[in-house]
Motif scaffolding. Sequence first.
Motif, PDB file in Angstrom:
ATOM      1  N   SER A 161       1.998  -0.437 -21.777  1.00 40.55           N
ATOM      2  CA  SER A 161       0.892   0.095 -22.658  1.00 40.55           C
ATOM      3  C   SER A 161       0.554   1.353 -21.835  1.00 40.55           C
ATOM      4  CB  SER A 161      -0.085  -0.565 -22.961  1.00 40.55           C
ATOM      5  OG  SER A 161      -0.807  -1.325 -22.116  1.00 40.55           O
ATOM      6  N   PRO A 162       0.428   2.785 -22.155  1.00 36.43           N
ATOM      7  CA  PRO A 162      -0.190   3.564 -21.171  1.00 36.43           C
ATOM      8  C   PRO A 162      -1.657   3.332 -20.792  1.00 36.43           C
ATOM      9  CG  PRO A 162       0.512   4.535 -23.464  1.00 36.43           C
ATOM     10  CD  PRO A 162       0.627   2.896 -23.650  1.00 36.43           C
ATOM     11  N   ALA A 163      -1.621   3.742 -19.369  1.00 37.09           N
ATOM     12  CA  ALA A 163      -2.798   3.374 -18.725  1.00 37.09           C
ATOM     13  C   ALA A 163      -4.181   4.150 -19.501  1.00 37.09           C
ATOM     14  CB  ALA A 163      -3.040   3.937 -17.238  1.00 37.09           C
ATOM     15  N   ASP A 164      -4.161   5.258 -20.159  1.00 35.65           N
ATOM     16  CA  ASP A 164      -5.278   5.833 -20.561  1.00 35.65           C
ATOM     17  C   ASP A 164      -5.669   5.001 -21.856  1.00 35.65           C
ATOM     18  OD1 ASP A 164      -3.081   6.872 -21.828  1.00 35.65           O
ATOM     19  OD2 ASP A 164      -3.814   8.378 -22.511  1.00 35.65           O
ATOM     20  N   LEU A 165      -4.549   4.470 -22.566  1.00 35.76           N
ATOM     21  CA  LEU A 165      -5.115   3.853 -23.760  1.00 35.76           C
ATOM     22  C   LEU A 165      -5.555   2.214 -23.278  1.00 35.76           C
ATOM     23  CD1 LEU A 165      -4.850   3.128 -26.645  1.00 35.76           C
ATOM     24  CD2 LEU A 165      -2.334   2.487 -26.610  1.00 35.76           C
ATOM     25  N   PHE A 166      -4.951   1.739 -22.463  1.00 40.03           N
ATOM     26  CA  PHE A 166      -5.454   0.407 -21.949  1.00 40.03           C
ATOM     27  C   PHE A 166      -6.889   0.511 -21.514  1.00 40.03           C
ATOM     28  CE2 PHE A 166      -5.741  -3.018 -18.872  1.00 40.03           C
ATOM     29  CZ  PHE A 166      -5.719  -4.147 -19.673  1.00 40.03           C
ATOM     30  N   ASP A 167      -7.138   1.491 -20.605  1.00 39.20           N
ATOM     31  CA  ASP A 167      -8.505   1.953 -20.190  1.00 39.20           C
ATOM     32  C   ASP A 167      -9.431   2.062 -21.010  1.00 39.20           C
ATOM     33  OD1 ASP A 167      -7.368   1.514 -17.589  1.00 39.20           O
ATOM     34  OD2 ASP A 167      -7.461   3.747 -17.211  1.00 39.20           O
ATOM     35  N   GLU A 168      -9.060   2.834 -22.124  1.00 38.78           N
ATOM     36  CA  GLU A 168     -10.012   2.929 -23.304  1.00 38.78           C
ATOM     37  C   GLU A 168     -10.330   1.920 -24.039  1.00 38.78           C
ATOM     38  OE1 GLU A 168     -10.084   5.594 -27.458  1.00 38.78           O
ATOM     39  OE2 GLU A 168      -8.449   5.858 -26.068  1.00 38.78           O
ATOM     40  N   PHE A 169      -9.246   0.937 -24.207  1.00 38.62           N
ATOM     41  CA  PHE A 169      -9.575  -0.360 -24.718  1.00 38.62           C
ATOM     42  C   PHE A 169     -10.401  -1.207 -24.183  1.00 38.62           C
ATOM     43  CE2 PHE A 169      -8.192  -4.895 -24.561  1.00 38.62           C
ATOM     44  CZ  PHE A 169      -8.505  -5.140 -25.928  1.00 38.62           C
ATOM     45  N   LYS A 170     -10.249  -1.166 -22.782  1.00 38.19           N
ATOM     46  CA  LYS A 170     -11.120  -2.056 -22.036  1.00 38.19           C
ATOM     47  C   LYS A 170     -12.476  -1.715 -21.979  1.00 38.19           C
ATOM     48  CE  LYS A 170      -9.876  -5.355 -20.101  1.00 38.19           C
ATOM     49  NZ  LYS A 170      -9.862  -6.825 -20.769  1.00 38.19           N
ATOM     50  N   GLN A 171     -12.709  -0.432 -21.687  1.00 39.10           N
ATOM     51  CA  GLN A 171     -14.094   0.212 -22.219  1.00 39.10           C
ATOM     52  C   GLN A 171     -14.855  -0.186 -23.172  1.00 39.10           C
ATOM     53  OE1 GLN A 171     -15.830   1.824 -19.378  1.00 39.10           O
ATOM     54  NE2 GLN A 171     -17.355   1.145 -20.939  1.00 39.10           N
ATOM     55  N   ARG A 172     -14.077   0.135 -24.209  1.00 39.91           N
ATOM     56  CA  ARG A 172     -14.784  -0.191 -25.634  1.00 39.91           C
ATOM     57  C   ARG A 172     -15.153  -1.755 -25.846  1.00 39.91           C
ATOM     58  NH1 ARG A 172     -17.768   1.884 -27.457  1.00 39.91           N
ATOM     59  NH2 ARG A 172     -17.276   1.196 -29.645  1.00 39.91           N
ATOM     60  N   GLN A 173     -13.837  -2.607 -25.129  1.00 41.95           N
ATOM     61  CA  GLN A 173     -14.173  -3.979 -25.180  1.00 41.95           C
ATOM     62  C   GLN A 173     -15.467  -4.428 -24.311  1.00 41.95           C
ATOM     63  OE1 GLN A 173     -10.971  -6.201 -23.609  1.00 41.95           O
ATOM     64  NE2 GLN A 173     -11.767  -8.242 -24.543  1.00 41.95           N
ATOM     65  N   GLU A 174     -15.706  -3.737 -23.338  1.00 41.10           N
ATOM     66  CA  GLU A 174     -16.779  -4.205 -22.388  1.00 41.10           C
ATOM     67  C   GLU A 174     -18.116  -3.426 -23.178  1.00 41.10           C
ATOM     68  OE1 GLU A 174     -18.656  -2.451 -18.445  1.00 41.10           O
ATOM     69  OE2 GLU A 174     -16.474  -2.778 -18.574  1.00 41.10           O
ATOM     70  N   ASP A 175     -18.048  -2.516 -23.926  1.00 37.40           N
ATOM     71  CA  ASP A 175     -19.306  -1.854 -24.804  1.00 37.40           C
ATOM     72  C   ASP A 175     -19.607  -3.140 -25.956  1.00 37.40           C
ATOM     73  OD1 ASP A 175     -18.762   0.493 -23.229  1.00 37.40           O
ATOM     74  OD2 ASP A 175     -17.904   1.599 -24.858  1.00 37.40           O
ATOM     75  N   PHE A 176     -18.781  -3.485 -26.296  1.00 35.50           N
ATOM     76  CA  PHE A 176     -18.938  -4.544 -27.567  1.00 35.50           C
ATOM     77  C   PHE A 176     -19.517  -5.773 -27.030  1.00 35.50           C
ATOM     78  CE2 PHE A 176     -15.631  -2.142 -30.047  1.00 35.50           C
ATOM     79  CZ  PHE A 176     -16.726  -1.849 -31.314  1.00 35.50           C
ATOM     80  N   THR A 177     -18.993  -6.024 -25.690  1.00 37.50           N
ATOM     81  CA  THR A 177     -19.433  -7.392 -25.101  1.00 37.50           C
ATOM     82  C   THR A 177     -20.888  -7.087 -24.649  1.00 37.50           C
ATOM     83  OG1 THR A 177     -17.189  -7.878 -24.344  1.00 37.50           O
ATOM     84  CG2 THR A 177     -19.156  -9.068 -23.205  1.00 37.50           C
ATOM     85  N   ILE A 178     -21.314  -6.060 -24.068  1.00 39.32           N
ATOM     86  CA  ILE A 178     -22.721  -5.899 -23.656  1.00 39.32           C
ATOM     87  C   ILE A 178     -23.563  -5.722 -24.842  1.00 39.32           C
ATOM     88  CG2 ILE A 178     -24.050  -3.705 -22.728  1.00 39.32           C
ATOM     89  CD1 ILE A 178     -21.871  -3.320 -21.003  1.00 39.32           C
ATOM     90  N   ARG A 179     -23.025  -5.307 -25.976  1.00 40.87           N
ATOM     91  CA  ARG A 179     -23.956  -5.341 -27.255  1.00 40.87           C
ATOM     92  C   ARG A 179     -24.108  -6.779 -27.807  1.00 40.87           C
ATOM     93  NH1 ARG A 179     -21.185  -0.640 -30.912  1.00 40.87           N
ATOM     94  NH2 ARG A 179     -21.236   0.974 -29.098  1.00 40.87           N
ATOM     95  N   GLY A 180     -23.457  -7.837 -27.188  1.00 38.53           N
ATOM     96  CA  GLY A 180     -23.787  -9.203 -27.605  1.00 38.53           C
ATOM     97  C   GLY A 180     -22.503  -9.939 -28.214  1.00 38.53           C
ATOM     98  N   MET A 181     -21.434  -9.381 -28.727  1.00 36.31           N
ATOM     99  CA  MET A 181     -20.288  -9.617 -29.328  1.00 36.31           C
ATOM    100  C   MET A 181     -19.597 -10.855 -28.264  1.00 36.31           C
ATOM    101  SD  MET A 181     -18.052  -7.002 -31.399  1.00 36.31           S
ATOM    102  CE  MET A 181     -18.484  -6.497 -32.991  1.00 36.31           C
ATOM    103  N   CYS A 182     -19.112 -12.108 -29.035  1.00 34.97           N
ATOM    104  CA  CYS A 182     -18.397 -12.769 -28.223  1.00 34.97           C
ATOM    105  C   CYS A 182     -17.148 -12.102 -27.651  1.00 34.97           C
ATOM    106  CB  CYS A 182     -18.009 -14.040 -29.048  1.00 34.97           C
ATOM    107  SG  CYS A 182     -16.909 -13.643 -30.381  1.00 34.97           S
ATOM    108  N   ASP A 183     -16.401 -12.956 -26.862  1.00 36.74           N
ATOM    109  CA  ASP A 183     -15.190 -12.289 -26.305  1.00 36.74           C
ATOM    110  C   ASP A 183     -14.012 -11.658 -27.295  1.00 36.74           C
ATOM    111  OD1 ASP A 183     -16.066 -12.255 -23.645  1.00 36.74           O
ATOM    112  OD2 ASP A 183     -15.149 -14.327 -23.316  1.00 36.74           O
ATOM    113  N   GLU A 184     -13.764 -12.806 -28.206  1.00 31.37           N
ATOM    114  CA  GLU A 184     -12.797 -12.464 -29.230  1.00 31.37           C
ATOM    115  C   GLU A 184     -13.255 -11.444 -29.961  1.00 31.37           C
ATOM    116  OE1 GLU A 184     -10.248 -14.904 -32.420  1.00 31.37           O
ATOM    117  OE2 GLU A 184     -11.209 -16.097 -30.922  1.00 31.37           O
ATOM    118  N   GLY A 185     -14.602 -11.345 -30.368  1.00 33.49           N
ATOM    119  CA  GLY A 185     -14.895 -10.539 -31.555  1.00 33.49           C
ATOM    120  C   GLY A 185     -14.929  -9.104 -30.678  1.00 33.49           C
TER     121      GLY A 185
END
Length: 93
Positions: A54-78
């Motif tokens: 997967s392109p690095a920029d896409l993967f980085d964007e995904f990981k950043q959004r995942q971290e943002d959702f985690t910080i907001r209190g979502m479980c890892d899978e969510g």
Amino acid sequence: MTTSDILDDTHVAALQHDLADVPAEATLVGVVRRPTGWFRSTIDENYPVPVLGSPADLFDEFKQRQEDFTIRGMCDEGAHNAAWDEVGFEDRY
């Protein structure tokens, strides 16, 4: 057509989070930029091919959004699933 005639693709996270419909007899082949130890426990064969990962920029964007959702209190899978959908990972990959 037999199952040996079928090729499908997905991201390893879709396998880990049970988001991919994979037949039990399927051989899971990894094609990634940089293989890691945990990755090998999810797949049957591994081929590091940086140009097919997967392109690095896409993967980085995904990981950043995942971290943002985690910080907001979502479980890892969510957080994973919400980020996957929000960045349109499957369509863009």
